[in-house]
Design an enzyme around this catalytic site. Sequence first.
Site, PDB file in Angstrom:
ATOM      1  N   ARG A  54      -3.143 -10.611  12.848  1.00  0.00           N
ATOM      2  CA  ARG A  54      -1.932  -9.826  12.568  1.00  0.00           C
ATOM      3  C   ARG A  54      -0.978 -10.616  11.680  1.00  0.00           C
ATOM      4  O   ARG A  54      -0.212 -10.049  10.913  1.00  0.00           O
ATOM      5  CB  ARG A  54      -1.248  -9.418  13.877  1.00  0.00           C
ATOM      6  CG  ARG A  54       0.039  -8.622  13.684  1.00  0.00           C
ATOM      7  CD  ARG A  54       0.416  -7.838  14.928  1.00  0.00           C
ATOM      8  NE  ARG A  54       0.527  -8.670  16.111  1.00  0.00           N
ATOM      9  CZ  ARG A  54       1.623  -9.361  16.459  1.00  0.00           C
ATOM     10  NH1 ARG A  54       2.701  -9.334  15.694  1.00  0.00           N
ATOM     11  NH2 ARG A  54       1.628 -10.080  17.562  1.00  0.00           N
ATOM     12  N   TYR A 107       5.835  10.198  -4.740  1.00  0.00           N
ATOM     13  CA  TYR A 107       4.833  10.528  -3.730  1.00  0.00           C
ATOM     14  C   TYR A 107       5.515  11.124  -2.495  1.00  0.00           C
ATOM     15  O   TYR A 107       6.568  10.653  -2.048  1.00  0.00           O
ATOM     16  CB  TYR A 107       4.046   9.271  -3.367  1.00  0.00           C
ATOM     17  CG  TYR A 107       3.108   9.438  -2.205  1.00  0.00           C
ATOM     18  CD1 TYR A 107       2.107  10.406  -2.233  1.00  0.00           C
ATOM     19  CD2 TYR A 107       3.229   8.638  -1.076  1.00  0.00           C
ATOM     20  CE1 TYR A 107       1.244  10.570  -1.160  1.00  0.00           C
ATOM     21  CE2 TYR A 107       2.367   8.790  -0.006  1.00  0.00           C
ATOM     22  CZ  TYR A 107       1.380   9.762  -0.050  1.00  0.00           C
ATOM     23  OH  TYR A 107       0.538   9.919   1.012  1.00  0.00           O
ATOM     24  N   ASP A 179       6.525   1.257  -7.177  1.00  0.00           N
ATOM     25  CA  ASP A 179       5.178   1.700  -6.807  1.00  0.00           C
ATOM     26  C   ASP A 179       4.355   1.737  -8.085  1.00  0.00           C
ATOM     27  O   ASP A 179       4.571   2.575  -8.954  1.00  0.00           O
ATOM     28  CB  ASP A 179       5.268   3.085  -6.159  1.00  0.00           C
ATOM     29  CG  ASP A 179       3.910   3.648  -5.764  1.00  0.00           C
ATOM     30  OD1 ASP A 179       2.874   3.037  -6.106  1.00  0.00           O
ATOM     31  OD2 ASP A 179       3.878   4.725  -5.133  1.00  0.00           O
ATOM     32  N   LYS A 204      -6.154   3.580  -3.512  1.00  0.00           N
ATOM     33  CA  LYS A 204      -6.371   4.306  -4.757  1.00  0.00           C
ATOM     34  C   LYS A 204      -7.148   3.451  -5.767  1.00  0.00           C
ATOM     35  O   LYS A 204      -8.275   3.046  -5.502  1.00  0.00           O
ATOM     36  CB  LYS A 204      -5.025   4.777  -5.315  1.00  0.00           C
ATOM     37  CG  LYS A 204      -4.107   5.447  -4.276  1.00  0.00           C
ATOM     38  CD  LYS A 204      -4.718   6.650  -3.603  1.00  0.00           C
ATOM     39  CE  LYS A 204      -3.722   7.497  -2.833  1.00  0.00           C
ATOM     40  NZ  LYS A 204      -3.028   6.811  -1.718  1.00  0.00           N
TER      41      LYS A 204
END
Length: 390
Positions: A54, A107, A179, A204
């Site tokens: 983590r 988005y 982004d 993506k």
Amino acid sequence: MTGFGTAAVHGDDGLVPGGAVAPPIVQSATFSAESDERFTEIATEPRGSAFYTRYGNPNHAQVAAVVAGLEGAETGLVTASGMGAISTLALALLSAGDHVVVQRSTYGGTTSLATGLLPRFGVACTQVDQTDTGAFERALRPETRLVLVETPSNPLLELTDLAAVVASAHAAGALVVVDNTFATPVNQRPLSAGADLVWHSGTKFLGGHSDVSAGVVVGPAGLVERVWQTAIVTGSTLGPVDAWLLLRGIRTLPLRVERHNANALALARALERHPAVARVRYPGLPSHPQHALARRQMTGFGGVLGVELTAGRAGAAALLAGLKLAKRAASLGSVSTLVVHPRSMWAGIVDAAQLAAAGIGDGLVRVSTGIEDTADLVDDFLAALDAAPA
């Protein structure tokens, strides 16, 4: 910087153990230490990769280093998804009473975060038209901490003037977060325009094969460490196998983006001439109202375009139904061409009024070109359009 192809292949040199050409998958949730001193060292090392997955993992470190190198960043970290990246970033850098500026065309998940979730925690949000550079400056307040930018935008392919927005935001004491999912670092490097942090949905183009969900944040070490401190609390942890898959995809990113760019431009030119098409949104077309800006701040125009059908929703439905090669799917950036009707896809996360205000109409189809042969792809779309209502 070396060339993009070299950086994609060698950006993690020195981080791969042994002499393995393909990095091994380190499928371990936790790591042992030989002494109390060493345990304290690994437990307190920011973004370390030898304590607890983590907190970090060797596969995380490898892929983060490669993306940081491609973006011209000092360092980076990975998350379990693109939304994990932007949500963790926002939680790390914002507090109650702060203000965020976000584009109206962006988005749907980012819109939901900025206009729905963050206000619940006392963070105000102002949406602006990204094509109006002055709108960003007018929206800035003394309490503005972040300006969230996506260029080209999803799904309207509108552009943000990065240098201008960065200048006004920094003058007001705000950070600019970009982004870069649509463009990829091959086509655009926002940090070179002065942006503070860059994030990606690695699901993506970076991953590129529709087989992994991942997010990436890159930038200066101090800011990235702040995001990491929140990431270990929120737990948006990328699994080692997924990190390995993401790295595997990035190895061929420059090659794939070259084909994505070529296919999108060829398809945009062909569709723009078809009578069933009212408009093609693609920064590489001279008809795009921000084509000059695209040529100035991008080195390639990307693999995504928006097609607006003359017959509205009926035309969009006919196009989607008539395609043979392209797959109807929610994501983008794959080796396969993917198509979607944004108005339908985002109906559950963005309300109708916001969709209308953002200019997302019933006749819009988003196309993410794959790496198929260009002629085959163009023929598939033209045949489907010939059968669609004009």
